[in-house]
Design a protein around this motif. Sequence first.
Motif, PDB file in Angstrom:
ATOM      1  N   LEU A 414      70.372  87.982  76.550  1.00 21.95           N
ATOM      2  CA  LEU A 414      69.962  88.285  75.178  1.00 21.95           C
ATOM      3  C   LEU A 414      70.325  87.152  74.227  1.00 21.95           C
ATOM      4  O   LEU A 414      69.576  86.857  73.283  1.00 21.95           O
ATOM      5  N   ALA A 415      71.447  86.505  74.467  1.00 21.09           N
ATOM      6  CA  ALA A 415      71.835  85.372  73.620  1.00 21.09           C
ATOM      7  C   ALA A 415      70.855  84.219  73.796  1.00 21.09           C
ATOM      8  O   ALA A 415      70.459  83.564  72.826  1.00 21.09           O
ATOM      9  N   LEU A 416      70.451  83.959  75.048  1.00 21.75           N
ATOM     10  CA  LEU A 416      69.470  82.904  75.317  1.00 21.75           C
ATOM     11  C   LEU A 416      68.169  83.189  74.591  1.00 21.75           C
ATOM     12  O   LEU A 416      67.581  82.305  73.941  1.00 21.75           O
ATOM     13  N   ALA A 417      67.696  84.426  74.677  1.00 20.21           N
ATOM     14  CA  ALA A 417      66.435  84.790  74.041  1.00 20.21           C
ATOM     15  C   ALA A 417      66.523  84.699  72.522  1.00 20.21           C
ATOM     16  O   ALA A 417      65.607  84.207  71.857  1.00 20.21           O
ATOM     17  N   LYS A 418      67.632  85.143  71.977  1.00 21.15           N
ATOM     18  CA  LYS A 418      67.771  85.185  70.518  1.00 21.15           C
ATOM     19  C   LYS A 418      67.792  83.788  69.910  1.00 21.15           C
ATOM     20  O   LYS A 418      67.397  83.586  68.757  1.00 21.15           O
ATOM     21  N   ASN A 419      68.229  82.816  70.707  1.00 21.43           N
ATOM     22  CA  ASN A 419      68.313  81.441  70.221  1.00 21.43           C
ATOM     23  C   ASN A 419      67.050  80.643  70.515  1.00 21.43           C
ATOM     24  O   ASN A 419      67.053  79.420  70.404  1.00 21.43           O
ATOM     25  N   VAL A 444      73.956 103.212  83.226  1.00 24.46           N
ATOM     26  CA  VAL A 444      73.252 101.967  82.927  1.00 24.46           C
ATOM     27  C   VAL A 444      72.573 102.017  81.567  1.00 24.46           C
ATOM     28  O   VAL A 444      72.536 101.012  80.842  1.00 24.46           O
ATOM     29  N   THR A 445      72.042 103.168  81.169  1.00 22.58           N
ATOM     30  CA  THR A 445      71.357 103.238  79.867  1.00 22.58           C
ATOM     31  C   THR A 445      72.336 103.046  78.719  1.00 22.58           C
ATOM     32  O   THR A 445      72.047 102.340  77.742  1.00 22.58           O
ATOM     33  N   THR A 446      73.503 103.656  78.832  1.00 24.22           N
ATOM     34  CA  THR A 446      74.521 103.478  77.799  1.00 24.22           C
ATOM     35  C   THR A 446      74.982 102.028  77.742  1.00 24.22           C
ATOM     36  O   THR A 446      75.184 101.460  76.657  1.00 24.22           O
ATOM     37  N   ALA A 447      75.132 101.415  78.913  1.00 26.16           N
ATOM     38  CA  ALA A 447      75.561 100.014  78.969  1.00 26.16           C
ATOM     39  C   ALA A 447      74.539  99.108  78.295  1.00 26.16           C
ATOM     40  O   ALA A 447      74.897  98.191  77.552  1.00 26.16           O
ATOM     41  N   LEU A 452      72.837  95.667  73.743  1.00 24.79           N
ATOM     42  CA  LEU A 452      71.820  95.366  72.736  1.00 24.79           C
ATOM     43  C   LEU A 452      72.395  95.450  71.326  1.00 24.79           C
ATOM     44  O   LEU A 452      72.119  94.599  70.463  1.00 24.79           O
ATOM     45  N   SER A 453      73.203  96.460  71.095  1.00 25.43           N
ATOM     46  CA  SER A 453      73.798  96.636  69.767  1.00 25.43           C
ATOM     47  C   SER A 453      74.756  95.492  69.441  1.00 25.43           C
ATOM     48  O   SER A 453      74.704  94.910  68.359  1.00 25.43           O
ATOM     49  N   ALA A 455      74.711  92.547  70.630  1.00 34.15           N
ATOM     50  CA  ALA A 455      73.979  91.286  70.513  1.00 34.15           C
ATOM     51  C   ALA A 455      73.171  91.206  69.223  1.00 34.15           C
ATOM     52  O   ALA A 455      72.518  90.189  68.961  1.00 34.15           O
ATOM     53  N   GLY A 456      73.191  92.269  68.428  1.00 31.88           N
ATOM     54  CA  GLY A 456      72.513  92.256  67.139  1.00 31.88           C
ATOM     55  C   GLY A 456      71.042  92.583  67.192  1.00 31.88           C
ATOM     56  O   GLY A 456      70.310  92.349  66.226  1.00 31.88           O
ATOM     57  N   TYR A 457      70.585  93.163  68.292  1.00 34.39           N
ATOM     58  CA  TYR A 457      69.157  93.464  68.416  1.00 34.39           C
ATOM     59  C   TYR A 457      68.773  94.746  67.683  1.00 34.39           C
ATOM     60  O   TYR A 457      67.582  95.011  67.485  1.00 34.39           O
ATOM     61  N   ASP A 458      69.747  95.545  67.274  1.00 36.47           N
ATOM     62  CA  ASP A 458      69.419  96.767  66.531  1.00 36.47           C
ATOM     63  C   ASP A 458      69.002  96.462  65.096  1.00 36.47           C
ATOM     64  O   ASP A 458      68.242  97.232  64.483  1.00 36.47           O
ATOM     65  N   ASN A 459      69.486  95.342  64.579  1.00 35.53           N
ATOM     66  CA  ASN A 459      69.300  95.067  63.154  1.00 35.53           C
ATOM     67  C   ASN A 459      68.297  93.967  62.856  1.00 35.53           C
ATOM     68  O   ASN A 459      68.077  93.635  61.693  1.00 35.53           O
TER      69      ASN A 459
END
Length: 691
Positions: A414-419, A444-447, A452-453, A455-459
């Motif tokens: 997720l960090a790679l994608a976000k950058n 796995v779903t909770t993990a 995601l949260s 990594a800042g993907y919620d906001n």
Amino acid sequence: MLTSLSDVVLWCDVQLTKDGVGICAPYLTLDNSTNISQVLKSKDKFYLVDGIPTRGWFTVDFTLSDLSLVSLFQGIYSRSEKFDGTFPIQTVQDMASLKPPGIWLNIQHNAFYDQRNLSMRSYVLSLSRSVVINHLSSPEASFLGSVANRLNLNITKLVFRFLEPNLIELSTNQTYDSLSKNFTFIKTFASGILIPKNYIWPIDASGYLQPHTSIVSDAHEAGLEVFVSEFYNDVPLSYNYSYDPVAEYLNFVDNGDFSVDGVLSDFPITPSAAIDCFSGLGKNATPQVRFSVISKNGASGDYPGCTDLAYQNAISYGADVIDCPVQMSKDMIPFCLGSINLLSSTSIAQSPYSNRSKTIPEIEADRAIFTFSLTWSEIQSLTPTMSSPYSKFSLLRNPKFKNSGKFLTLSDFLALAKNTSSLTGVLISIENAAYLIEKEGLNVTTAVLDVLSKAGYDNQTSMKVMIESTNSSVLMKFKDKKKYERVYKIEEDIRDAQDAAMKDIKGFADSVVISKASVYPDSSSFLTGDTNFVPKLKLNGLSVYVETFSNEFVSQAWDYFSDATVEINSFVLGANISGVITEFPQTSARYKKNRCLGDKELPSYMSPASPGSLMQLIQPAVMPPAEPPSPVLTESDVAEAPLPSSLATPPPTPVGGAAIVPPGTSNGLPKIGAGSFLTSLAMFFTILLLL
């Protein structure tokens, strides 16, 4: 002619019959390209050809009348035999009657015919009075010299054909390699050369390109045109081309250093598109069509799947969305890997952990070493391995990098994608969730939600998050994430869906992933028609992504001419899908910039395949067997119990890897194995394209 550029030239290897008629046949002998050995049994003979003893059915032993009962066969066994016996042998006049834009005659064995009192020179000169010969080629310098003063060289271009470098040209007693360094001599009797492609781009013993030679620029400087032969879509290419024949052609016409003047191809649709639609496109060319290019385990056609190299190159190749199939380690670390079985994509079989195999039938039928049997640090110590799904056809993937790269945690992914500003989204796939919760205590779903949260993907709104699963129960866990796109994956080949099933899917998903066969069913790799599944899904407001697109020609139906770009075009334009999921994102990303899609009138070589049209040319006696229709998706296939709400205590490891009894499958459908251009005789000729 139907699938080529407007200035296409039809090629004919001319052979002479006993009565002096010119026919188009690839060899002096007919036994590898016709059924003559069955029709005219025991008529084969023995001759010396260029000093080599050769036995076969030679054209010089039969009149055209003798050959009237002989029909053409496919002599290249990697190609379909379904058209064998359908078409008769063609004369040069037959080809000319098609009124092609140009005609190229190749005279390969003039000396052989001279020895049998058949003059190829007289035949060509006589023919030129009634047929316009645009190009005349031969590997015999003496033959070209003998006709040069008798032909109108403003109409007919003489082309010297190079054979393999170590072979000797008999009239000069020099090797072709030596002649390739003496263009001043060749210019005395020819205006062009025809050379095998390895004269320009040599390939080393390991299958990779070497730096190009100077032969093209040397020939151009001497005033010679350069035409290139040995282009086939259905033979292994240099690994540099990633099994993409369009990429190969572009390396000869759009490499920044030189451009050849023409190519000789068995698949004219491919160079036509390469030259007209893709040459000269810059990296920042404007997309001409809207659809999403989604990676499959990153650029897994070129690098070990789900490694940093696979993801980095998927991004550089132009993928819109990169994917992470989430697996769980023993210490509850979610990470990206294409399979829950470490044997599929790592070197674990040669590691100290090879004794951790077990059988879990509800996940894998065979013994496996599962990701949740190792900690993340143990998994990091494993060497990635390249997937080569078509290795049984000797089609390996990028062996130089077969063990390169490192695996990423979901957080790192997720960090790679976000950058990366070029990406529009990420796709996170979750499978086996119920088992992991109930049997291994791994939610796995909770993990995934937690990572995601954090990594800042919620906001954020710039990067789309897609959650994919074959289980509706998994997607329901993300129902409160309104910004996320929930993607329902239907693994089985489906021809339709009941209305009740469609209603249920709309309740937990925003889009679906379906197989290629759910769009275009096939039988023995011939498209049989199309379903109404894509229009129905889109009518219900669901985006439709299709998987899996690969470049290897054996993965494609015959209707696509062994060209991944033709296949992609047929799904994007023909089926109007929302996106492709591909192991080779570079090919799909280049297609989006296809210049021809911006034309007011779509060229024929960019028209979608017409499902069933190729099959119509097959004789009834050899028609592929009818396949049973794919099932219809029902409400019961879609419905399933919700995921467990709490974690169970992980069970003790079975002694000796004993089998764990499965609770049952989550989908009621049976697993079903994966199993118009060509309407004119003209398509069975080898083609030469002029730039």
